[in-house]
Design a protein around this motif. Structure first.
Motif, mmCIF file in Angstrom:
data_model
loop_
_atom_site.group_PDB
_atom_site.id
_atom_site.type_symbol
_atom_site.label_atom_id
_atom_site.label_comp_id
_atom_site.label_asym_id
_atom_site.label_seq_id
_atom_site.Cartn_x
_atom_site.Cartn_y
_atom_site.Cartn_z
ATOM 1 N N THR A 132 -11.036 -18.327 0.809
ATOM 2 C CA THR A 132 -10.676 -17.442 1.925
ATOM 3 C C THR A 132 -11.881 -16.727 2.528
ATOM 4 O O THR A 132 -11.825 -16.307 3.683
ATOM 5 C CB THR A 132 -9.659 -16.371 1.476
ATOM 6 O OG1 THR A 132 -10.246 -15.564 0.444
ATOM 7 C CG2 THR A 132 -8.372 -17.018 0.984
ATOM 8 N N ARG A 166 -5.127 -10.915 -10.943
ATOM 9 C CA ARG A 166 -5.471 -11.331 -9.581
ATOM 10 C C ARG A 166 -6.800 -12.085 -9.575
ATOM 11 O O ARG A 166 -6.942 -13.139 -8.940
ATOM 12 C CB ARG A 166 -5.575 -10.119 -8.655
ATOM 13 C CG ARG A 166 -4.258 -9.409 -8.392
ATOM 14 C CD ARG A 166 -4.489 -8.236 -7.468
ATOM 15 N NE ARG A 166 -3.239 -7.570 -7.127
ATOM 16 C CZ ARG A 166 -3.080 -6.792 -6.087
ATOM 17 N NH1 ARG A 166 -4.090 -6.580 -5.252
ATOM 18 N NH2 ARG A 166 -1.925 -6.218 -5.835
ATOM 19 N N ARG A 187 -8.004 -5.848 -4.473
ATOM 20 C CA ARG A 187 -7.565 -5.792 -3.082
ATOM 21 C C ARG A 187 -8.665 -6.303 -2.145
ATOM 22 O O ARG A 187 -9.852 -6.076 -2.387
ATOM 23 C CB ARG A 187 -7.223 -4.357 -2.674
ATOM 24 C CG ARG A 187 -5.975 -3.810 -3.339
ATOM 25 C CD ARG A 187 -5.774 -2.363 -2.959
ATOM 26 N NE ARG A 187 -4.513 -1.838 -3.467
ATOM 27 C CZ ARG A 187 -4.167 -0.551 -3.432
ATOM 28 N NH1 ARG A 187 -5.000 0.338 -2.894
ATOM 29 N NH2 ARG A 187 -3.007 -0.164 -3.921
ATOM 30 N N GLN A 188 -8.250 -6.977 -1.087
ATOM 31 C CA GLN A 188 -9.196 -7.304 -0.031
ATOM 32 C C GLN A 188 -9.692 -6.015 0.610
ATOM 33 O O GLN A 188 -8.940 -5.057 0.771
ATOM 34 C CB GLN A 188 -8.522 -8.178 1.027
ATOM 35 C CG GLN A 188 -8.100 -9.545 0.530
ATOM 36 C CD GLN A 188 -7.391 -10.318 1.622
ATOM 37 O OE1 GLN A 188 -7.870 -10.403 2.749
ATOM 38 N NE2 GLN A 188 -6.242 -10.896 1.307
ATOM 39 N N PHE A 246 -5.339 -12.344 -3.993
ATOM 40 C CA PHE A 246 -5.549 -10.943 -3.629
ATOM 41 C C PHE A 246 -4.644 -10.619 -2.447
ATOM 42 O O PHE A 246 -5.028 -10.789 -1.284
ATOM 43 C CB PHE A 246 -7.024 -10.715 -3.294
ATOM 44 C CG PHE A 246 -7.948 -11.222 -4.370
ATOM 45 C CD1 PHE A 246 -8.071 -10.541 -5.568
ATOM 46 C CD2 PHE A 246 -8.675 -12.396 -4.186
ATOM 47 C CE1 PHE A 246 -8.907 -11.002 -6.569
ATOM 48 C CE2 PHE A 246 -9.523 -12.870 -5.172
ATOM 49 C CZ PHE A 246 -9.638 -12.177 -6.373
ATOM 50 N N PRO A 247 -3.411 -10.138 -2.717
ATOM 51 C CA PRO A 247 -2.361 -10.131 -1.694
ATOM 52 C C PRO A 247 -2.305 -8.917 -0.779
ATOM 53 O O PRO A 247 -1.440 -8.853 0.085
ATOM 54 C CB PRO A 247 -1.086 -10.204 -2.535
ATOM 55 C CG PRO A 247 -1.441 -9.483 -3.802
ATOM 56 C CD PRO A 247 -2.892 -9.797 -4.056
ATOM 57 N N SER A 293 -1.556 -8.522 2.845
ATOM 58 C CA SER A 293 -2.244 -9.562 3.607
ATOM 59 C C SER A 293 -1.278 -10.698 3.895
ATOM 60 O O SER A 293 -0.250 -10.841 3.233
ATOM 61 C CB SER A 293 -3.437 -10.083 2.801
ATOM 62 O OG SER A 293 -4.014 -11.216 3.416
ATOM 63 N N VAL A 322 -13.496 -8.780 -1.618
ATOM 64 C CA VAL A 322 -12.486 -8.217 -2.514
ATOM 65 C C VAL A 322 -13.133 -7.194 -3.434
ATOM 66 O O VAL A 322 -14.234 -7.423 -3.951
ATOM 67 C CB VAL A 322 -11.827 -9.338 -3.357
ATOM 68 C CG1 VAL A 322 -10.899 -8.750 -4.412
ATOM 69 C CG2 VAL A 322 -11.069 -10.315 -2.467
ATOM 70 N N SER A 342 -4.933 -14.919 1.501
ATOM 71 C CA SER A 342 -4.716 -14.428 0.133
ATOM 72 C C SER A 342 -4.255 -15.480 -0.858
ATOM 73 O O SER A 342 -4.163 -15.193 -2.038
ATOM 74 C CB SER A 342 -3.687 -13.294 0.154
ATOM 75 O OG SER A 342 -2.411 -13.775 0.562
#
Length: 376
Positions: free
Chosen positions: A86, A9, A96-97, A15-16, A106, A90, A111
């Motif tokens: 974005t 990532r 991860r956000q 970062f989904p 997200s 993170v 993302s």
């Protein structure tokens, strides 16, 4: 392909999903609950009205299910990445956000991948990020107000500098927010990131409010005077227009939510002593002034209604909305400052959220409202 590995990532800056870092990384300074004023008896009639044909946007993944309150969160988080495309914080350990209220996926806008990993800036000290928002209301109430609230609560340690990270091309509202903080004497550094860059922050300032009803994220009225002082400092050298006791905020020639019949309505409002004004990114100082001085404000539902937060002295807000597309946004913002609120409706919503009105009927409604509030 990258969903299960934080390293992959980070390599593609994708970062989904959302999550909250482990407790060892988080210095939680505040997690307080704000109960909203719109539940008060004085707003019961108006709340029932806007709740009919309700199109409030809800977050189904929010772990706080009460739509009538919000969690105000201030935290200092160690070791955080901020991708320039974005500008969302993170956690590099999980990819991860960082979000306090949800562990959901997200959307693509916050993302999508980009080559941000090719150029990383390491920034010491405390860092905050302001993501790019095109909606004035959400930028002001969901992002800038919680940040002002955190600074007002003295989250900065004595002698500490805060680096505020924004996009390389930043809109005037954010630019003036940063300028106002600097002019008020806060140790603020402004860092503009290109889409292909990212920041590795030593510590990150997380200042947000969370509510499952996305129309009601604003929850920091205690910071309004402080936020006003920030913008007053930024606009200190700008001339102000003449104020008026009654103001109508038109949406002008926006793409969304055009009102057929507004021209005739405007003429009728002029005859009732309303000054007609229009908001833009470049006249924010005028918006604050108009809403600060007016006793009666009328506007079509939209981002400009957020200016009611600058009003003083318990004004009256009249909101014009489509018959079948009502939201509690205006009522919520008005109630949080103790303003009076009255809704007025037009016809059903059509393409691009446009709707038509019968100007004579709306003016009759306005006259009846003004009769109920004779001091306005």
């Amino acid at each position: 392909m990258t969903g299960s590995r934080a390293g992959l990532r980070k390599a593609v800056s994708f970062f989904p999903d959302f999550g909250w870092p482990g407790a060892a990384k988080v210095d939680l300074r505040e997690d307080s609950i704000r109960s909203f004023n719109l539940v008060q008896e004085r707003y019961s009639r108006q709340r029932a009205f806007v709740s009919s044909y309700d199109v409030d946007v809800m977050n189904p993944h929010c772990r706080f299910p009460d739509p009538d309150s919000a969690h105000r969160v201030i935290a200092r988080i160690a070791d955080v990445l901020i991708p320039g495309h974005t500008l969302t914080p993170v956690d590099p350990d999980t990819g991860r956000q960082i979000a306090f209220d949800t562990t959901a996926d997200s959307n693509w806008h916050f993302s999508y991948p980009a080559p941000a990993a090719l150029h990383t800036r390491r920034v010491p000290g405390l860092v905050a990020a302001i993501p790019p928002y095109k909606h004035y209301g959400h930028l002001l109430t969901d992002v800038l107000m919680p940040l002002a609230y955190g600074l007002h609560r003295k989250v900065l340690a004595p002698g500490e500098t805060l680096t505020i990270v924004t996009a390389r091309s930043v809109n005037p509202l954010v630019e003036n927010f940063v300028k106002g903080l600097q002019r008020n004497g806060l140790p603020i550094r402004h860092l503009r990131l290109a889409p292909w860059e990212r920041v590795h922050a030593e510590r990150y300032l997380y200042a947000r409010s969370h509510c499952c009803n996305l129309e009601r994220v604003f929850a920091t009225p205690e910071a309004l005077d402080y936020a006003r002082s920030i913008f007053q400092a930024a606009y200190a050298d700008r001339p102000l227009p003449e104020a008026a006791p009654r103001v109508y905020l038109t949406r002008g020639h926006t793409r969304l939510r055009q009102v057929e019949g507004e021209a005739e309505l405007i003429e009728g409002l002029r005859g009732r002593g309303f000054r007609i004004v229009e908001a833009s990114w470049s006249n924010h100082h005028e918006q604050i002034h108009w809403f600060s001085e007016a006793k009666t404000i009328m506007a079509v539902h939209g981002a400009g209604l957020a200016n009611i937060l600058w009003a003083r002295g318990q004004p009256l807000l009249i909101e014009l909305m489509a018959q079948n597309a009502r939201k509690s946004t205006g009522l919520h913002w008005a109630a949080e400052i103790g303003a009076d609120y009255e809704p007025v409706i037009g016809g059903p919503e059509g393409p691009r959220q446009a709707f038509s009105i019968d100007p004579a009927a709306v003016l009759r409604d306005v006259d009846a409202i003004l009769a109920r509030y004779p001091a306005r």
